[in-house]
Design an enzyme around this catalytic site. Structure first.
Site, PDB file in Angstrom:
ATOM      1  N   GLU A   1       0.840  -1.212   0.000  1.00  0.00           N
ATOM      2  CA  GLU A   1       0.000   0.000   0.000  1.00  0.00           C
ATOM      3  C   GLU A   1       0.869   1.254   0.000  1.00  0.00           C
ATOM      4  O   GLU A   1       1.775   1.391   0.830  1.00  0.00           O
ATOM      5  CB  GLU A   1      -0.902  -0.021   1.242  1.00  0.00           C
ATOM      6  CG  GLU A   1      -1.896   1.127   1.277  1.00  0.00           C
ATOM      7  CD  GLU A   1      -2.827   1.066   2.481  1.00  0.00           C
ATOM      8  OE1 GLU A   1      -3.062  -0.031   3.025  1.00  0.00           O
ATOM      9  OE2 GLU A   1      -3.299   2.135   2.881  1.00  0.00           O
TER      10      GLU A   1
ATOM     11  N   ASP B   1       4.934 -14.320  11.108  1.00  0.00           N
ATOM     12  CA  ASP B   1       3.588 -14.723  10.723  1.00  0.00           C
ATOM     13  C   ASP B   1       2.588 -13.584  11.017  1.00  0.00           C
ATOM     14  O   ASP B   1       2.153 -13.408  12.155  1.00  0.00           O
ATOM     15  CB  ASP B   1       3.237 -15.999  11.515  1.00  0.00           C
ATOM     16  CG  ASP B   1       1.860 -16.545  11.198  1.00  0.00           C
ATOM     17  OD1 ASP B   1       1.038 -15.822  10.628  1.00  0.00           O
ATOM     18  OD2 ASP B   1       1.616 -17.714  11.549  1.00  0.00           O
TER      19      ASP B   1
ATOM     20  N   HIS C   1      -2.074  10.852   0.901  1.00  0.00           N
ATOM     21  CA  HIS C   1      -2.282   9.506   0.394  1.00  0.00           C
ATOM     22  C   HIS C   1      -2.320   9.491  -1.139  1.00  0.00           C
ATOM     23  O   HIS C   1      -1.658   8.689  -1.779  1.00  0.00           O
ATOM     24  CB  HIS C   1      -3.595   8.961   0.962  1.00  0.00           C
ATOM     25  CG  HIS C   1      -3.802   7.515   0.683  1.00  0.00           C
ATOM     26  ND1 HIS C   1      -3.135   6.532   1.366  1.00  0.00           N
ATOM     27  CD2 HIS C   1      -4.579   6.886  -0.215  1.00  0.00           C
ATOM     28  CE1 HIS C   1      -3.500   5.362   0.904  1.00  0.00           C
ATOM     29  NE2 HIS C   1      -4.377   5.547  -0.059  1.00  0.00           N
TER      30      HIS C   1
ATOM     31  N   LYS D   1      -6.568  -1.061  11.767  1.00  0.00           N
ATOM     32  CA  LYS D   1      -6.037  -1.475  10.457  1.00  0.00           C
ATOM     33  C   LYS D   1      -4.780  -0.656  10.150  1.00  0.00           C
ATOM     34  O   LYS D   1      -3.770  -1.177   9.674  1.00  0.00           O
ATOM     35  CB  LYS D   1      -7.116  -1.261   9.385  1.00  0.00           C
ATOM     36  CG  LYS D   1      -6.766  -1.830   8.027  1.00  0.00           C
ATOM     37  CD  LYS D   1      -6.037  -0.861   7.139  1.00  0.00           C
ATOM     38  CE  LYS D   1      -5.761  -1.452   5.765  1.00  0.00           C
ATOM     39  NZ  LYS D   1      -4.928  -0.594   4.940  1.00  0.00           N
TER      40      LYS D   1
HETATM   41  C1  MEV Z   1      -5.230   3.201   5.479  1.00  0.00           C
HETATM   42  O1  MEV Z   1      -4.616   2.004   5.054  1.00  0.00           O
HETATM   43  C2  MEV Z   1      -5.137   3.318   6.995  1.00  0.00           C
HETATM   44  C3  MEV Z   1      -5.917   4.488   7.594  1.00  0.00           C
HETATM   45  O2  MEV Z   1      -7.251   4.444   7.150  1.00  0.00           O
HETATM   46  C4  MEV Z   1      -5.818   4.334   9.083  1.00  0.00           C
HETATM   47  C5  MEV Z   1      -6.713   5.274   9.858  1.00  0.00           C
HETATM   48  O3  MEV Z   1      -7.740   5.730   9.372  1.00  0.00           O
HETATM   49  O4  MEV Z   1      -6.356   5.494  11.042  1.00  0.00           O
HETATM   50  C6  MEV Z   1      -5.335   5.793   7.134  1.00  0.00           C
END
Ligand code: MEV
Length: 438
Positions: A84, A294, A391, A278
């Site tokens: 990513e 792992d 991003h 995430k």
């Molecule tokens: C994107 O891979 C992860 C985010 O969405 C984490 C978050 O919102 O804290 C940017």
């Protein structure tokens, strides 16, 4: 598509031919493409082939580094494997930010792991409890040949106890085992010990009891990937005024308070908590992958920990006390730096060299730190500029590649969109205008 039998016995070329002829309906270009990802060195390729089964080729992921990670006063360059865009950049940005504010701190809390023998026995609970206590030492001794080497390294099977779960499932008990696997992730060690313990205990029950009481069913013997006692914390702290950043148009305190609110929202809202975590695992997994560990085990464990009080919550905590902003991540992480893929994957070995051949404990500290760094960067963007600005800038190259832009076109687009909102549609439109004009 025709059914195939004995697929695993086919040679690699035969497997590829089956895939191309039967599954992809004869697309020879795929045949060529698959082979183009083979390693030039046959022996190296064999190492990769042997990691898994029915292997056809290799699937590339980018391997990058986050430099300037100051952790416990030591400067590290941390390897990260992730597909990513923005994740490595975010970690590096966070590292740079905290470098000027004392760096990251991290500490392992404990290192014990769990394994369970799940069995069914229908007799009186007091009877199996008495037997277990009588034979506990004998059981521990019975696996000495398996545990001796680990004990020499300072670990081993630390304790076993009988757990009565008959209220949840008739006749259900566990032999609950605690392990220290030193620098190994230890799954094979734990599972071998558990299977041996299970057999030895079943033999004892069958020999000591008569009639129905001699009947025991070992349902399974397996490690638990939930390791709350193999836990680490990482944190950063600074005076709120040191969080001031003119580009945000917020004072340090205003930023700290807004940031804290975002952390609290992840504590109370499951939808936000999932995305928040995430992002943390974007960081942790990339180090876990780069070091041949792992990531599925790490994630499963982290998510279980995230809902340990019954609700799924964000994994980080924040406080502002006496003007000191403190941001912390604490979670269980079971990692290894010896054995398994860590010593087989050539790039995992490079990663561990890069980190100075760390102990498993130190790798836990490094991974947690990158998780924290990642979460700091994500929340900093979210609560100030919004996430898309940075991003999409990082994602621009993917968009341009998808649109098959030439180097010259990439340069023009990059300059044009320097301060503009980036979207796939916007770039496509601009590029098509550019191509028509040319
Ligand atoms: C994107 O891979 C992860 C985010 O969405 C984490 C978050 O919102 O804290 C940017």
């Amino acid at each position: 598509m025709n059914k195939v039998s004995g697929f695993s016995k086919l040679s690699k070329l035969e497997k590829i031919n089956y895939l191309v002829d039967e599954v992809l309906e004869g697309r020879p270009s795929v045949n060529k493409l698959i082979k183009s990802f083979w390693h030039d060195d046959k022996e190296e390729q064999q190492v990769f082939d042997d990691f898994s089964e029915n292997t056809l080729t290799n699937f590339y992921f980018p391997y990058g580094v986050a430099p300037n990670v100051l952790l416990n006063d030591e400067l590290l360059c941390v390897p990260m494997v992730i597909e990513e865009s923005s994740v490595v950049a975010a970690a590096a940005k966070s590292a740079k930010f905290w470098m000027d504010r004392g760096g990251f701190k991290s500490e392992v809390i404990s290192l014990n792991k769990i394994g369970q023998v799940h069995f069914i026995w229908e007799g009186a609970t007091s009877k199996i409890e008495t037997l277990f206590n009588e034979v506990k030492d004998e059981l521990l001794d019975s696996v000495k040949s398996l545990t001796r080497n680990m004990e020499k390294r300072g670990g081993g099977l630390l304790d076993i106890k009988l757990v009565d779960r008959t209220f949840d499932e008739p006749g259900y008990y566990q032999i609950w085992c605690e392990f220290n696997t030193c620098d190994a992730m230890g799954a094979n060690f734990i599972n071998s010990v558990l299977e041996s313990l299970a057999k030895n205990f079943a033999d004892i029950v069958e020999s000591k009891f008569d009639g129905a009481d001699s009947e025991i069913q070992i349902v399974m013997a397996i490690l638990s990937n939930y390791t709350p006692d193999c836990r680490v914390k990482a944190w950063v702290e600074c005076h709120v005024d040191d969080l001031e950043d003119p580009s945000h148009g917020m004072s340090g305190r205003e930023f700290a308070e807004k940031f804290s609110r975002a952390v609290r929202i992840a504590k109370i809202d499951v939808n936000r908590a999932t995305t928040h975590n995430k992002g943390i695992f974007n960081g942790i997994d990339s180090v876990v992958l780069a070091t041949g560990n792992d990531f599925r085990a790490v994630e499963a464990c982290g998510h279980t920990w995230a809902c340990r009080d019954g609700s799924y919550r964000g994994l980080t905590d924040v406080s502002i006390v006496n003007d000191i902003f403190r941001f912390k991540l604490e979670l269980p992480l079971s990692l290894g730096t010896v054995g398994g893929l860590t010593s087989l994957h050539p790039l995992a070995k490079v990663s561990l060299d890069m980190l100075g051949r760390p102990s498993a404990a130190k790798l836990m500290e490094i991974s947690a730190t990158i998780g924290l760094a990642q979460n700091f960067s994500a929340l900093r963007s979210l609560t100030t500029t919004g996430i898309q600005k940075g991003h999409m800038k990082m994602h621009l190259m993917n968009i341009l590649n998808q649109l098959e832009a030439t180097d010259a076109e990439k340069e023009i687009v990059r300059n044009k969109f320097e301060d503009e909102i980036i979207s796939f549609g916007g770039i496509r439109e601009f590029l098509s205008g550019l191509r028509n004009y040319q």
